[in-house]
Enzyme design. Structure first.
Site, PDB file in Angstrom:
ATOM      1  N   ASN A  23       0.796  -1.225   0.000  1.00 35.45           N
ATOM      2  CA  ASN A  23       0.000   0.000   0.000  1.00 35.45           C
ATOM      3  C   ASN A  23       0.830   1.276   0.000  1.00 35.45           C
ATOM      4  O   ASN A  23       0.265   2.375   0.003  1.00 35.45           O
ATOM      5  CB  ASN A  23      -0.990  -0.017   1.173  1.00 35.45           C
ATOM      6  N   ARG A 121     -16.801   0.981  -1.316  1.00 39.02           N
ATOM      7  CA  ARG A 121     -15.539   1.638  -1.675  1.00 39.02           C
ATOM      8  C   ARG A 121     -15.746   2.861  -2.581  1.00 39.02           C
ATOM      9  O   ARG A 121     -15.202   2.955  -3.659  1.00 39.02           O
ATOM     10  CB  ARG A 121     -14.571   0.654  -2.330  1.00 39.02           C
ATOM     11  N   ASP A 305      -6.836  -3.678   8.251  1.00 40.50           N
ATOM     12  CA  ASP A 305      -6.219  -4.748   7.451  1.00 40.50           C
ATOM     13  C   ASP A 305      -5.663  -5.875   8.314  1.00 40.50           C
ATOM     14  O   ASP A 305      -5.199  -6.881   7.783  1.00 40.50           O
ATOM     15  CB  ASP A 305      -5.104  -4.183   6.566  1.00 40.50           C
ATOM     16  N   ARG A 397      -2.522 -11.106  -4.507  1.00 40.67           N
ATOM     17  CA  ARG A 397      -2.551  -9.655  -4.761  1.00 40.67           C
ATOM     18  C   ARG A 397      -1.677  -8.936  -3.751  1.00 40.67           C
ATOM     19  O   ARG A 397      -1.094  -7.902  -4.064  1.00 40.67           O
ATOM     20  CB  ARG A 397      -3.987  -9.127  -4.650  1.00 40.67           C
TER      21      ARG A 397
END
Ligand code: EPZ
Length: 418
Positions: A23, A121, A305, A397
């Site tokens: 990120n 989102r 997360d 991912r």
């Protein structure tokens, strides 16, 4: 589709190296668009989302070279300012090209990122901020069409703390005419790392890491080098898996200052934590974890997360833990899969009440989103018997060679082509 076969019961032990932060790498790669010279990056993780971002940049005309964890990106001549649906639909973070394209080229067409498993989102705050900076924005046929002859500095207040919203507007403001102030900005370490990279490129930024970031726009940015900071969520994932298996693990090439809230929770769970400048060592002394309560918040609070991983820990801990998710509206899907493994979880809206079991039982489970997948892998490692985790493209991912890293710690885990 690939899946992971896990035979639980091994206590994790040994040393594992954290990769660069997904990120941070994603916005920093998009920042290359702001500059006509080469941005040279190191510690870039080998992840699906990074490969998707590099493909997105290349199809725009950015020259990209990659050698292991080193990436060079040069946006001397872009040939399009369009981020197509087929790439954006696989990775919502593609929205991070919007601010840089507008700032550098005055135009951008970015496919509207849809929702995902964990929530709707929306990107309304990104668009609100760019409009405040003078952009004309239309959303039609699933695309964001944005235009601005030159963005101008603005005073922007975020209604909700948004990580990529803060990052998009910080990048846009770097080349805007005048000063931009971002109020109620995100304080995540990945925002700070992006700011450090932008400043190395010549941007003038103050206050990154606080709730108010001030950016004085400049005419042009220049070549720079930057090392991506360690992935605090990957680090936390390995530490939680070690705690769940009553093991002892040392994570290297990381930074303990990035995950204070997680380390506090692990100590509350009974872990012995030792830290150094670039490592964290967790030792359960062979003991079962104690249940902890978790309430997710924007940084420096407990990170959303890591919520799924801590729920998995509570599933095998002694006692009852209460997990409250305040950031995303649908981030408990891992609970349904953990229940298939015998977990005692009662869901009440955004709260999960978890009563720990002595041991979970292995079962076939399905990954639904990136961090949920990691929680299921950790649960499989701690369970008795075999667990099969399906749809692990979610994992790929955001985790680099996760089965190899866990195997290095003694886990019985293998990837099978599905
Ligand atoms: C970033 O997502 C991370 N992704 C997420 O990590 C992380 O979970 C999230 O921040 C929160 O920490 C990247 O950095 C690439 P937000 P982001 O905007 O920026 C609402 C992972 O697993 N919101 O901070 O998309 C939103 O609905 C991923 O690595 C608006 O309402 O999250 C949410 O409730 C998952 N309007 C809250 O704000 C907006 O315009 C926080 O979202 C933007 C956000």
């Amino acid at each position: 589709m690939d899946k992971l076969l896990i035979t639980g019961g091994a206590r994790l032990a040994g040393e594992v190296r954290a990769s660069g932060a997904k990120n941070a790498a994603l916005p920093i790669l998009c920042a290359a668009i702001l500059c006509p010279e080469t941005l040279a990056l190191s510690n870039v993780p080998a992840l699906q989302d990074v490969r998707t971002t590099l493909r997105l940049l290349e199809q725009m005309g950015v020259q990209v070279t990659r050698n292991g964890d080193q990436v060079e990106a040069c946006a001397a001549n872009l040939n399009t300012h369009i981020a197509p649906y087929e790439l954006v639909k696989t990775m919502r973070a593609s929205i991070l090209v919007l601010g840089p394209l507008l700032a550098r080229y005055g135009e951008a067409q970015v496919s509207l990122p849809g929702g995902c498993a964990i929530g709707a989102r929306p990107v309304n705050l990104h668009l609100m901020g760019l409009e405040a900076m003078g952009a004309e924005i239309k959303v039609e046929s699933g695309f964001i069409h944005a235009k601005a002859s030159r963005l101008r500095g603005a005073h922007i207040m975020f209604d909700t703390v948004t990580v990529t919203g803060t990052e998009n507007l910080m990048m846009a403001a770097a080349l805007a005419d005048g000063q931009t102030v971002l109020e109620n900005a995100a304080r995540e370490p990945e925002v700070v790392d992006l700011a450090r990279c932008l400043m190395a490129m010549g941007a003038r930024i103050r206050g990154a890491g606080t709730t108010t970031i001030v950016i004085d726009g400049v005419e042009r940015l220049h070549a720079a080098q930057h090392t991506v900071l360690p992935d605090r969520i990957e680090t936390g994932t390995f530490l939680v898996a070690a705690a769940m298996t009553r093991g002892q693990v040392r994570v290297t090439h990381t930074d303990p200052n990035l995950l204070d809230a997680v380390l506090v929770k692990l100590q509350q769970a009974g872990a012995q934590i030792r830290t150094g400048e670039d490592f964290i060592e967790l030792d359960m002394l062979g003991q079962r974890a104690k249940s902890v309560n978790v309430h997710t918040m924007p940084h420096p609070g407990f990170p959303t997360d890591m919520q799924a991983q801590l729920m998995a820990l509570d599933c095998v801990a002694e006692g009852t833990g209460v997990v409250t998710e305040t950031i995303f509206e649908n981030r408990f899907q891992h609970a349904l899969e953990l229940q298939r493994m015998g977990a005692q979880i009662k869901l009440e809206g955004h709260t999960a009440i978890v009563t720990g079991c002595e041991c979970l039982t292995g079962a076939p489970v399905m990954a639904t989103d990136l961090r949920a997948s990691a929680a299921l892998v950790a649960a499989g490692l701690a369970a008795e018997g075999q667990t099969t985790v399906e749809r692990i493209y979610h994992l790929d991912r955001g985790y680099e060679r996760i089965e190899a890293k866990f195997a290095q710690l003694g886990a019985r885990i293998e990837r099978v082509a599905g």
